[in-house]
Design an enzyme around this catalytic site. Structure first.
Site, PDB file in Angstrom:
ATOM      1  CB  SER A 153     122.185  88.438  41.827  1.00  0.00           C
ATOM      2  OG  SER A 153     123.071  87.547  42.487  1.00  0.00           O
ATOM      3  CE1 TYR A 211     121.306  91.159  46.842  1.00  0.00           C
ATOM      4  CE2 TYR A 211     122.101  88.950  46.339  1.00  0.00           C
ATOM      5  CZ  TYR A 211     122.050  90.301  46.044  1.00  0.00           C
ATOM      6  OH  TYR A 211     122.722  90.793  44.952  1.00  0.00           O
TER       7      TYR A 211
END
Length: 244
Positions: A149, A161
């Site tokens: 990501s 996250y």
């Protein structure tokens, strides 16, 4: 089974094989569809049996698709998915560590109840897939794709996250440095904001332009289909207009 080891050397028996975790929806499903269209045989894994069944049904139950219910953070399950793929197709050329989850909260104010599953799925899961598949990938001089990501490159306040995706960024390069001597390639695909079921638990889509799962899949498949001897290592893909 026609594609089992020992089958005749038909073009189908020699066609490449990919295994995708979290392949029943979102980016994983888009990658699976594109690889099937390109002549691959594909295994997709996921926790939800109904979702996998619906995915296969939507494609017309192709014989080139194997679905396996399992948890990407459970080594026995991952190993079983690899073994079933090899039993069905006789080889393994590509693995895509796509399974991931997010709690969409922060370390200072979030609910720790969801953190263990997120960390295990996002960090341990890709490592288990590498461990389970590396022997088969050595045989084909194949490729490992880790879906990271932009959050694994850009710090954001309190984002656990994001910390898991920083770990994936490091895992990709650490893995590459070990497996490259065996002729195995490693690619990290780091998407920006993408319109997928990832946002379901968030409650709404983020503001601004979003990429589609198919647009990220384009990058994944491009990396997978590089010529022999070419190793594309890091691809960061943002929608135009995403500032961070």
């Amino acid at each position: 089974m026609a594609n089992a080891p020992g089958a005749s050397h038909s073009p189908v028996a020699e066609s490449p094989v990919a295994l995708i975790t979290g392949g029943g929806s979102g980016i994983g499903a888009a990658v699976a569809r594109q690889l099937l269209d390109a002549g691959y045989r594909v295994t997709v894994t996921g926790r939800g049996e109904e979702r996998l069944r619906a995915f296969a049904a939507g494609l017309g139950e192709p014989k080139e698709l194997l679905t396996v219910v399992g948890n990407a953070a459970d080594y026995d399950g991952v190993r079983s998915a690899v073994d079933r793929t090899l039993e069905a197709y006789g080889r393994l050329d590509t693995v895509v560590a796509n399974a991931g989850t997010a709690t969409h909260d922060s370390v200072a104010e979030g609910d720790p109840a969801g953190w263990t599953d997120m960390v295990l799925t996002n960090v341990l899961g890709p490592a288990l897939l590498v461990r389970a598949s590396i022997d088969a990938l050595k045989e084909t001089r194949g490729r490992i794709v880790l879906v990271g990501s932009v959050a694994g490159f850009v710090p954001t306040p309190g984002n656990l996250y994001g910390a898991t995706k920083w770990a994936v960024t490091g895992l990709a390069e650490n893995t590459r440095r070990q497996v490259t001597e065996w002729g195995v390639g490693v690619t990290l695909i780091a998407p920006g904001r993408v319109e997928t079921p990832f946002w379901d638990s968030y409650g709404s889509l983020p503001p601004g332009h979003l990429l589609t799962a198919d647009q990220i899949a384009d990058s994944v498949v491009w990396a997978i289909r590089q010529p022999a001897g070419v190793d594309v290592n890091t691809v960061v893909v943002r929608p135009v207009g995403q500032p961070n």
